[in-house]
Design a protein around this motif. Structure first.
Motif, PDB file in Angstrom:
ATOM      1  N   ASN A   1      -7.544   3.125   8.807  1.00 29.90           N
ATOM      2  CA  ASN A   1      -8.445   2.288   8.008  1.00 29.90           C
ATOM      3  C   ASN A   1      -9.295   1.434   8.949  1.00 29.90           C
ATOM      4  OD1 ASN A   1      -9.720   0.605   6.239  1.00 29.90           O
ATOM      5  ND2 ASN A   1      -7.873  -0.102   5.200  1.00 29.90           N
TER       6      ASN A   1
ATOM      7  N   GLY B   1      -3.471   9.313  -5.969  1.00 27.56           N
ATOM      8  CA  GLY B   1      -4.866   9.596  -6.288  1.00 27.56           C
ATOM      9  C   GLY B   1      -5.343  10.920  -5.734  1.00 27.56           C
TER      10      GLY B   1
ATOM     11  N   ASP C   1      -0.420   4.588  -0.981  1.00 28.40           N
ATOM     12  CA  ASP C   1      -1.163   4.173  -2.169  1.00 28.40           C
ATOM     13  C   ASP C   1      -2.146   3.047  -1.858  1.00 28.40           C
ATOM     14  OD1 ASP C   1      -2.091   3.718  -4.697  1.00 28.40           O
ATOM     15  OD2 ASP C   1      -0.152   3.240  -5.591  1.00 28.40           O
ATOM     16  N   HIS C   2      -3.282   3.413  -1.311  1.00 31.27           N
ATOM     17  CA  HIS C   2      -4.416   2.508  -1.146  1.00 31.27           C
ATOM     18  C   HIS C   2      -5.664   3.313  -1.492  1.00 31.27           C
ATOM     19  CE1 HIS C   2      -6.466  -0.865   1.428  1.00 31.27           C
ATOM     20  NE2 HIS C   2      -6.780  -0.903   0.148  1.00 31.27           N
ATOM     21  N   GLN C   3      -5.808   3.556  -2.780  1.00 32.20           N
ATOM     22  CA  GLN C   3      -6.782   4.535  -3.255  1.00 32.20           C
ATOM     23  C   GLN C   3      -8.228   4.114  -3.023  1.00 32.20           C
ATOM     24  OE1 GLN C   3      -5.708   6.344  -7.121  1.00 32.20           O
ATOM     25  NE2 GLN C   3      -3.736   5.298  -6.936  1.00 32.20           N
ATOM     26  N   GLU C   4      -8.470   2.804  -2.899  1.00 30.00           N
ATOM     27  CA  GLU C   4      -9.836   2.344  -2.653  1.00 30.00           C
ATOM     28  C   GLU C   4     -10.412   2.881  -1.357  1.00 30.00           C
ATOM     29  OE1 GLU C   4      -7.242   0.509  -3.288  1.00 30.00           O
ATOM     30  OE2 GLU C   4      -7.613  -0.773  -5.034  1.00 30.00           O
ATOM     31  N   VAL C   5      -9.527   3.182  -0.385  1.00 29.64           N
ATOM     32  CA  VAL C   5      -9.975   3.735   0.902  1.00 29.64           C
ATOM     33  C   VAL C   5      -9.352   5.114   1.131  1.00 29.64           C
ATOM     34  CG1 VAL C   5     -10.468   1.514   1.988  1.00 29.64           C
ATOM     35  CG2 VAL C   5      -8.141   2.433   2.083  1.00 29.64           C
ATOM     36  N   MET C   6      -9.035   5.800   0.034  1.00 32.77           N
ATOM     37  CA  MET C   6      -8.469   7.143   0.095  1.00 32.77           C
ATOM     38  C   MET C   6      -7.232   7.205   0.992  1.00 32.77           C
ATOM     39  SD  MET C   6     -11.915   9.516   0.002  1.00 32.77           S
ATOM     40  CE  MET C   6     -11.012  11.032  -0.333  1.00 32.77           C
ATOM     41  N   ASN C   7      -6.402   6.156   0.835  1.00 26.56           N
ATOM     42  CA  ASN C   7      -5.119   6.061   1.527  1.00 26.56           C
ATOM     43  C   ASN C   7      -5.238   6.039   3.044  1.00 26.56           C
ATOM     44  OD1 ASN C   7      -3.919   6.125  -1.045  1.00 26.56           O
ATOM     45  ND2 ASN C   7      -3.748   8.346  -0.991  1.00 26.56           N
TER      46      ASN C   7
ATOM     47  N   GLN D   1     -11.734  -0.362   8.139  1.00 26.81           N
ATOM     48  CA  GLN D   1     -12.229  -1.551   7.464  1.00 26.81           C
ATOM     49  C   GLN D   1     -11.156  -2.608   7.258  1.00 26.81           C
ATOM     50  OE1 GLN D   1     -13.884  -0.100   3.803  1.00 26.81           O
ATOM     51  NE2 GLN D   1     -15.519   1.038   4.809  1.00 26.81           N
TER      52      GLN D   1
ATOM     53  N   HIS E   1       0.805  -1.226   0.000  1.00 27.43           N
ATOM     54  CA  HIS E   1       0.000   0.000   0.000  1.00 27.43           C
ATOM     55  C   HIS E   1       0.838   1.276   0.000  1.00 27.43           C
ATOM     56  CE1 HIS E   1      -3.444  -2.468   0.240  1.00 27.43           C
ATOM     57  NE2 HIS E   1      -3.375  -2.738   1.533  1.00 27.43           N
TER      58      HIS E   1
END
Length: 265
Positions: free
Chosen positions: A67, A59, A20-26, A69, A5
């Motif tokens: 996070n 992103g 870089d974990h764009q699915e959860v806005m980093n 989740q 990430h």
């Protein structure tokens, strides 16, 4: 280089560390912290080469906090889990390593910086910010208190009244207002943020790295020291800077009326 990430790019004397974990806005998970720590190991292994670090997000976000989740985030059952455990085992060691970096840190805030992400952004020696970005003390929204050094950093940057208001109210602080309050150093249009951040990083990387490292240490230590303690630390730091090759080059260049060519030694 790809880590969990996050990515690391070495561009000459500048290291660009990108969450870089764009699915959860980093948002930061334990996996991401592990990846960031490995990236710092690589930077440390190249300390003779890397003379400035840029921390940013991939992103549209810088970092939106922890996070909630993620699988490894120790947030299993609200009210029953130890919400402070991850701070001791992962967040705090990472923050200490950033504080003790051997070179200047530029944070390029390319989007929302919330919760722990706001703390990471404010760890920069120079904080440059996109106009669309904003800061948010999000903890009160889920019934937690500010952490990751927020309650140490914020009062020293914007004063007690503003720090408490940001934390109690949980309202967004736009980039323009953050600049007005002195929370960030420079504001740029979104399209040129990284270009400007790299320009600044290269300028720092071309400087007297030994002295710059000591300067950042002096200002980190200052809030905790008495006046006498700080005088002593300045004296100790000046001895170290004065024994560097960069100091000799700086004086020689001054006397010869030419730009100094610092080697970071």
């Amino acid at each position: 280089m790809q880590f969990k990430h996050c990515t690391l790019e070495i561009d000459g004397p500048v290291a660009v560390l990108r969450m870089d974990h764009q699915e959860v806005m980093n948002a930061v998970s334990m996996d991401m912290l592990g990846g960031l720590t490995e990236a710092l190991d690589e930077i440390e292994a190249r300390r003779a080469e890397v003379r400035c670090v840029v921390l940013t997000g991939a992103g549209r976000a810088f970092c939106t906090g922890a996070n909630l989740q993620g699988r490894g985030n120790q947030q299993q059952k609200p009210g029953r889990s130890n919400a402070g455990a991850a701070l001791e085992t992962a967040f705090h060691p990472f923050l200490r390593r950033i504080r003790n970096l051997h070179c200047p840190l530029v944070t390029a805030v390319n989007g929302p910086a919330a919760g722990a992400g706001m703390s990471l952004a404010l760890m920069g020696d120079m904080v440059v910010c996109a106009r669309s970005a904003y800061f948010l003390q999000a903890f009160r929204r889920i019934g937690l208190v500010p952490d990751c050094g927020s309650t140490w950093l914020l009062p020293r940057l914007v004063g007690k009244a503003r720090a408490i208001e940001l934390s109690l109210m949980g309202e967004r602080l736009p980039a323009e207002k953050a600049l007005e309050w002195g929370l960030v150093n420079r504001l740029h249009d979104d399209a040129v943020l990284m270009e400007e951040a790299m320009k600044l990083a290269r300028e720092l990387a071309g400087g007297p790295t030994v002295a710059l490292s000591l300067i950042r240490k002096l200002y980190w230590e200052s809030p905790e020291n008495s006046f006498e303690d700080q005088l002593n630390l300045e004296c100790q730091s000046q001895r170290m800077a004065g024994s560097s090759e960069d100091f000799r080059e700086g004086v020689t260049a001054f006397l010869e009326k030419r730009p100094a060519k610092f080697a970071g030694k």
